[in-house]
Design a protein around this motif. Structure first.
Motif, PDB file in Angstrom:
ATOM      1  N   VAL A   1       0.842  -1.199   0.000  1.00  0.00           N
ATOM      2  CA  VAL A   1       0.000   0.000   0.000  1.00  0.00           C
ATOM      3  C   VAL A   1       0.874   1.246   0.000  1.00  0.00           C
ATOM      4  N   VAL A   2       0.217   2.391  -0.204  1.00  0.00           N
ATOM      5  CA  VAL A   2       0.862   3.680  -0.031  1.00  0.00           C
ATOM      6  C   VAL A   2       0.273   4.319   1.217  1.00  0.00           C
ATOM      7  N   ALA A   3       1.151   4.769   2.102  1.00  0.00           N
ATOM      8  CA  ALA A   3       0.706   5.411   3.337  1.00  0.00           C
ATOM      9  C   ALA A   3       1.105   6.883   3.313  1.00  0.00           C
TER      10      ALA A   3
ATOM     11  N   TRP B   1      -3.924   5.580   4.433  1.00  0.00           N
ATOM     12  CA  TRP B   1      -3.257   4.666   3.503  1.00  0.00           C
ATOM     13  C   TRP B   1      -4.252   4.139   2.487  1.00  0.00           C
ATOM     14  N   TRP B   2      -3.716   3.717   1.303  1.00  0.00           N
ATOM     15  CA  TRP B   2      -4.510   3.302   0.167  1.00  0.00           C
ATOM     16  C   TRP B   2      -3.870   2.108  -0.533  1.00  0.00           C
ATOM     17  N   ARG B   3      -4.730   1.269  -1.107  1.00  0.00           N
ATOM     18  CA  ARG B   3      -4.244   0.335  -2.120  1.00  0.00           C
ATOM     19  C   ARG B   3      -3.987   1.125  -3.394  1.00  0.00           C
ATOM     20  N   PHE B   4      -3.309   0.514  -4.338  1.00  0.00           N
ATOM     21  CA  PHE B   4      -2.968   1.278  -5.535  1.00  0.00           C
ATOM     22  C   PHE B   4      -4.113   1.421  -6.537  1.00  0.00           C
ATOM     23  N   ASP B   5      -5.230   0.748  -6.261  1.00  0.00           N
ATOM     24  CA  ASP B   5      -6.396   1.024  -7.098  1.00  0.00           C
ATOM     25  C   ASP B   5      -7.215   2.174  -6.514  1.00  0.00           C
ATOM     26  N   GLY B   6      -6.693   2.789  -5.436  1.00  0.00           N
ATOM     27  CA  GLY B   6      -7.344   3.928  -4.822  1.00  0.00           C
ATOM     28  C   GLY B   6      -8.252   3.560  -3.667  1.00  0.00           C
ATOM     29  N   THR B   7      -8.466   2.247  -3.410  1.00  0.00           N
ATOM     30  CA  THR B   7      -9.293   1.831  -2.278  1.00  0.00           C
ATOM     31  C   THR B   7      -8.620   2.263  -0.980  1.00  0.00           C
TER      32      THR B   7
ATOM     33  N   MET C   1       4.341  13.205   3.763  1.00  0.00           N
ATOM     34  CA  MET C   1       5.045  12.490   2.705  1.00  0.00           C
ATOM     35  C   MET C   1       4.366  11.153   2.463  1.00  0.00           C
ATOM     36  N   PHE C   2       4.227  10.783   1.187  1.00  0.00           N
ATOM     37  CA  PHE C   2       3.718   9.470   0.833  1.00  0.00           C
ATOM     38  C   PHE C   2       4.864   8.458   0.883  1.00  0.00           C
ATOM     39  N   ARG C   3       4.586   7.297   1.442  1.00  0.00           N
ATOM     40  CA  ARG C   3       5.599   6.247   1.560  1.00  0.00           C
ATOM     41  C   ARG C   3       5.033   4.939   1.030  1.00  0.00           C
ATOM     42  N   TYR C   4       5.887   4.170   0.368  1.00  0.00           N
ATOM     43  CA  TYR C   4       5.505   2.836  -0.091  1.00  0.00           C
ATOM     44  C   TYR C   4       5.680   1.884   1.090  1.00  0.00           C
ATOM     45  N   VAL C   5       4.642   1.142   1.450  1.00  0.00           N
ATOM     46  CA  VAL C   5       4.681   0.207   2.577  1.00  0.00           C
ATOM     47  C   VAL C   5       4.490  -1.203   2.023  1.00  0.00           C
TER      48      VAL C   5
ATOM     49  N   LEU D   1      10.679  -3.055   4.999  1.00  0.00           N
ATOM     50  CA  LEU D   1      10.541  -1.725   5.564  1.00  0.00           C
ATOM     51  C   LEU D   1       9.976  -0.746   4.535  1.00  0.00           C
ATOM     52  N   PRO D   2       9.184   0.239   4.985  1.00  0.00           N
ATOM     53  CA  PRO D   2       8.650   1.243   4.065  1.00  0.00           C
ATOM     54  C   PRO D   2       9.741   2.196   3.583  1.00  0.00           C
ATOM     55  N   PHE D   3       9.473   2.887   2.462  1.00  0.00           N
ATOM     56  CA  PHE D   3      10.414   3.895   1.996  1.00  0.00           C
ATOM     57  C   PHE D   3       9.643   4.990   1.274  1.00  0.00           C
ATOM     58  N   PRO D   4      10.143   6.228   1.298  1.00  0.00           N
ATOM     59  CA  PRO D   4       9.418   7.344   0.677  1.00  0.00           C
ATOM     60  C   PRO D   4       9.403   7.211  -0.835  1.00  0.00           C
TER      61      PRO D   4
END
Length: 412
Positions: A347-349, A360-366, A392-396, A401-404
């Motif tokens: 997800v993106v947080a 946070w969101w799934r990549f389909d926007g849910t 900041m948006f981070r990839y989780v 580990l997450p990263f920006p």
């Protein structure tokens, strides 16, 4: 004194002839039946060698004595030297049958002064070490000569716990259970000793067999791509209720864990002595190791070092921008991902300035709903908070580990 001390950095200085060192090791050998000697510590060094073959050839009598001690279960633990060499260590640490020790900081980084080579045995803390000094009192010193006694002392503890363990068995336990650290001088990965882990490994045979874990069928170090799915196979596992396998990064942090039926991040019944399941590696490049974590007792590594190789080129724009932007409270922004390391439940947080997740969101926007992960490219809309501040948006990723991914977005 004087010219005799040239190159030592001190005058007067403490030096020894090679014959003196050999005589001291011979004395230890003579006392082997009177005292249960575990290891000889040699915090000293001379010329730097760049291969064990050349070192062994030039230091034959010393190697013969190290071999003799090793044959009766006594390790010779020697400082690698402090020249900052990226491809060589000092004599006699360079002898192939010696246990050579490099230095680390207390923050798990290889010391810049520590000699390094592919034939260094292991690492131990050697910077700012407080100990007693001649004349009374205590002082801080740094060097591989401070790291080496850590290993010799650890060796004594392990031999007390497992008196019949050979030098090779203790060496293997310290190397395989240590925290893998990469030397920035040359990219070489070596283990910083973990005494509790080594002790657990030496004392946890199952039916006389040592537990083993292969990754993709390999018991030796392997390299995989970011986010790769690997197959774990356990043999002779000391199964127990709630025992799990954890994935540890180079800093010693657990980044993921599984039950042996493959269930992720969920406590439950432990494994059987033999199990096979799939696990996804992190998307962030680096060195990782799988460790067996029993419900009671110390964890220990079971598998080979797994290196995730290759840069993560994922990028995220916000409203078409890759540089910081400012938006109004509650504004809807458009996120666009390129080259995303997609994975199931990734997800993106959205993080605030305190690094707390606020959405946070799934990549389909849910929104706030786990499910299938993203594709490598995706675009969707997200609403910013109404509270002013920096975000900041981070990839989780589901594993690791997450990263920006995106620019700083200021709500103002």
């Amino acid at each position: 004194t004087g010219q005799q001390c040239d190159g030592s950095g001190e005058n007067p200085c403490a030096l020894a002839y090679t014959s003196d060192l050999i005589a001291a090791m011979e004395h230890v050998y003579e006392l082997r039946n009177q005292y249960p000697v575990a290891a000889v510590n040699m915090s000293l060094g001379g010329r730097v060698y760049h291969s064990t073959a050349e070192c062994d050839a030039d230091n034959g009598p010393t190697k013969a004595m190290i071999d003799t001690l090793r044959s009766v279960g006594i390790a010779t633990v020697i400082a690698a030297g402090n020249n900052g060499d990226a491809n060589g260590i000092s004599a006699p640490a360079c002898v192939s049958s010696a246990i050579s020790v490099g230095s680390t900081t207390k923050a798990n980084a290889v010391s810049s002064f520590s000699n390094s080579a592919s034939f260094v045995s292991m690492l131990a803390p050697g910077e700012s070490i407080l100990s007693s000094v001649p004349g009374g009192g205590f002082a801080y010193f740094s060097g591989t000569s401070m790291a080496t006694p850590h290993v010799a002392g650890a060796w004594a503890v392990l031999k007390q716990k497992s008196p019949q363990a050979s030098v090779s068995a203790v060496l293997d336990a310290l190397v395989t259970t240590g925290v893998p650290l990469t030397d920035p001088k040359n990219g070489i990965v070596r283990s910083r000793i973990d005494l509790a882990g080594a002790a657990a490994l030496l004392s946890t045979p199952s039916g006389g067999s040592t537990p083993k874990l292969t990754v993709n069928g390999s018991a030796t170090p392997i390299v995989v791509a970011p986010g790769a799915t690997v197959t774990l196979n356990l043999q002779n596992g000391p199964a127990g209720l709630y025992d799990v396998i954890a994935l540890t990064n180079a800093s010693g942090q657990d980044v993921d864990w599984w039950r042996f039926d493959g269930t992720k991040n969920s406590p439950g019944p432990g494994p059987s002595p033999t199990a096979t399941f799939a696990a996804r590696m992190p998307v962030m490049p680096g060195s990782y190791m799988f460790r067996y974590v029993p419900n009671g007792g110390s964890s220990f590594p079971l598998g080979p070092l797994v290196t995730v190789q290759g840069a993560v080129f994922a990028s995220l724009t916000v409203n078409g921008s890759a540089t910081p932007i400012t938006v109004a409270p509650g504004a809807t922004v458009t996120l666009n991902l390129q080259n995303g390391p997609a994975g199931w439940y990734d997800v993106v947080a959205l993080m605030n300035a305190s690094r707390q997740e606020v959405d946070w969101w799934r990549f389909d926007g849910t929104k706030n709903s786990p499910g299938p992960g993203p594709s490598s490219a995706a675009a969707f809309a997200a609403r910013m908070p109404v509270v002013p501040g920096s975000y900041m948006f981070r990839y989780v990723p589901n594993s690791g580990l997450p990263f920006p991914l995106g620019p700083t977005v200021t709500v103002d």
